[in-house]
Design a protein around this motif. Structure first.
Motif, PDB file in Angstrom:
ATOM      1  N   TYR A  25       0.836  -1.209   0.000  1.00  0.00           N
ATOM      2  CA  TYR A  25       0.000   0.000   0.000  1.00  0.00           C
ATOM      3  C   TYR A  25       0.869   1.257   0.000  1.00  0.00           C
ATOM      4  O   TYR A  25       2.085   1.195   0.239  1.00  0.00           O
ATOM      5  N   ALA A  62       0.531   5.673   0.896  1.00  0.00           N
ATOM      6  CA  ALA A  62      -0.252   6.816   1.380  1.00  0.00           C
ATOM      7  C   ALA A  62       0.536   8.089   1.112  1.00  0.00           C
ATOM      8  O   ALA A  62       1.722   8.172   1.450  1.00  0.00           O
ATOM      9  N   THR A  80      -4.675   1.088  -7.929  1.00  0.00           N
ATOM     10  CA  THR A  80      -6.008   1.562  -7.536  1.00  0.00           C
ATOM     11  C   THR A  80      -5.780   2.684  -6.549  1.00  0.00           C
ATOM     12  O   THR A  80      -4.944   2.549  -5.645  1.00  0.00           O
ATOM     13  N   GLU A  81      -6.496   3.802  -6.665  1.00  0.00           N
ATOM     14  CA  GLU A  81      -6.237   4.882  -5.720  1.00  0.00           C
ATOM     15  C   GLU A  81      -7.508   5.575  -5.267  1.00  0.00           C
ATOM     16  O   GLU A  81      -8.434   5.778  -6.034  1.00  0.00           O
ATOM     17  N   THR A  82      -7.520   5.889  -3.976  1.00  0.00           N
ATOM     18  CA  THR A  82      -8.636   6.610  -3.369  1.00  0.00           C
ATOM     19  C   THR A  82      -8.181   8.027  -3.078  1.00  0.00           C
ATOM     20  O   THR A  82      -7.183   8.229  -2.390  1.00  0.00           O
ATOM     21  N   ARG A 127      -9.083  11.452  -1.260  1.00  0.00           N
ATOM     22  CA  ARG A 127      -9.945  12.027  -0.230  1.00  0.00           C
ATOM     23  C   ARG A 127      -9.600  13.502  -0.055  1.00  0.00           C
ATOM     24  O   ARG A 127      -8.466  13.833   0.296  1.00  0.00           O
ATOM     25  N   GLN A 175     -14.680  11.599  -1.026  1.00  0.00           N
ATOM     26  CA  GLN A 175     -13.613  10.818  -1.650  1.00  0.00           C
ATOM     27  C   GLN A 175     -14.132  10.007  -2.831  1.00  0.00           C
ATOM     28  O   GLN A 175     -15.336   9.826  -3.000  1.00  0.00           O
ATOM     29  N   THR A 222     -12.741   6.552  -5.473  1.00  0.00           N
ATOM     30  CA  THR A 222     -11.720   5.548  -5.769  1.00  0.00           C
ATOM     31  C   THR A 222     -11.635   5.319  -7.271  1.00  0.00           C
ATOM     32  O   THR A 222     -12.644   5.033  -7.925  1.00  0.00           O
ATOM     33  N   SER A 271      -5.696  13.563   0.338  1.00  0.00           N
ATOM     34  CA  SER A 271      -5.027  12.347   0.804  1.00  0.00           C
ATOM     35  C   SER A 271      -5.228  11.275  -0.242  1.00  0.00           C
ATOM     36  O   SER A 271      -6.346  11.063  -0.710  1.00  0.00           O
ATOM     37  N   PHE A 294      -4.828   7.274  -0.817  1.00  0.00           N
ATOM     38  CA  PHE A 294      -4.596   5.920  -0.307  1.00  0.00           C
ATOM     39  C   PHE A 294      -4.618   5.006  -1.522  1.00  0.00           C
ATOM     40  O   PHE A 294      -5.541   5.096  -2.334  1.00  0.00           O
ATOM     41  N   SER A 295      -3.647   4.111  -1.641  1.00  0.00           N
ATOM     42  CA  SER A 295      -3.590   3.337  -2.879  1.00  0.00           C
ATOM     43  C   SER A 295      -2.797   2.053  -2.715  1.00  0.00           C
ATOM     44  O   SER A 295      -2.190   1.818  -1.673  1.00  0.00           O
ATOM     45  N   THR A 296      -2.811   1.252  -3.762  1.00  0.00           N
ATOM     46  CA  THR A 296      -1.847   0.173  -3.870  1.00  0.00           C
ATOM     47  C   THR A 296      -0.476   0.812  -4.135  1.00  0.00           C
ATOM     48  O   THR A 296      -0.372   2.031  -4.306  1.00  0.00           O
TER      49      THR A 296
END
Lengths: 181, 181
Positions: free
Chosen positions: A59, A61, A87-89, A91, A134, A136, A155, A157-159
């Motif tokens: 992961y 960040a 893949t990314e989120t 936020r 947010q 994804t 922010s 968050f992702s692989t």
């Protein structure tokens, strides 16, 4: 190549954005803030500032900063060998972000496509993100994003991040930043 | 079982912590704040409040809140079948956290072990985290953590969360929260 004074000024501005939002970075992290102008030499128009908190085999960040109306150019995260694309989120923490992904074109988009790269923006499915919202983004999906008038902090968050494999629609773009002395 | 009034009061306190730190949650997220007393019925001493932003097959991002001196009891994230245990990065956003992991015992630890569960705290390798500091806990590693006098907010970036498989040292603990009407 990013001129050193432009780079340092952008780092300082980025630190000020984080402070304003109450996001604390260590001194070491402040030194490691990345400034990407994607080789286009118009940082305030097309560019991105970011700090990576962690990027391991599983992961990642990051905290992204966009100056007012600054745009991260259109790109996607492809599969690399047997590794699925990122893949990314996203936020939104502060400000406002207009995110564009593949899909139905939004009739009247709120962002302004950067003039110098007009032909290299091709997806216009708009998602507006305000603080606390947010979205994804699936792997291998074209996307770009632009801050509103007050800039934005996002922010991510992702692989695992492997930025060097990103595919930009604009063929002139080099992702890996270079800074001239 | 957590009494409904205790649960609601803890949710409200958690929202106030986020507001104080400038962390914005959507209204829907505010309703989804988890309050865990781990079935020990002393929430202010052993407990944890949290919101999960995203938890997919690859990564997870949460925001944890600890009230002043509140402790998340000792536990680990084991391998589940072929799935490796959870790796997690704790990043302190606000306040102070004392984190304890396996390894050399710190001579004089700064946290206070909760009296009622004294025998179920067994690792004492201390890592102090202040805002802007972080630590990554490997899979299957015993750990517990306690906030300082002002409470704490911790961002957790990790592989997929499967809380129901967590192994707590205290055999009385049930992780999955229940709320009584």
């Amino acid at each position: 190549m990013l001129a050193k004074n432009v780079f340092l000024r952008a780092q300082e501005k980025t630190i000020a954005y984080f402070e304003q939002a109450g996001i604390v970075l260590s001194n070491e992290e402040q030194q490691m803030i990345e400034v990407a102008d994607f080789g286009l030499n118009e940082l305030e128009i097309q560019g991105l500032e970011l700090i990576t908190y962690i990027n391991n085999d599983y992961y990642c960040a990051k905290e992204l900063v966009l100056f007012p109306n600054q745009t991260c150019p259109e790109h996607k995260h492809p599969q690399i060998g047997e590794l699925q694309g990122k893949t990314e989120t996203f936020r939104c923490r502060f400000g406002k972000v207009y995110l564009y992904v593949e899909g139905l074109k939004t009739k009247k988009i709120q962002a302004t496509v950067p003039t110098s790269s007009k032909n290299y923006y091709t997806v216009f499915n708009e998602i507006e993100l305000n603080p606390g919202e947010q979205f994804t983004i699936p792997p291998n999906t074209l996307h770009w994003f632009q801050a509103g008038d007050d800039g934005a902090i996002v922010s991510e968050f992702s692989t695992t991040s492997r930025d060097e494999y990103d595919i930009f629609t604009d063929p002139r773009i080099k992702r890996v930043p270079e800074v001239s002395e």
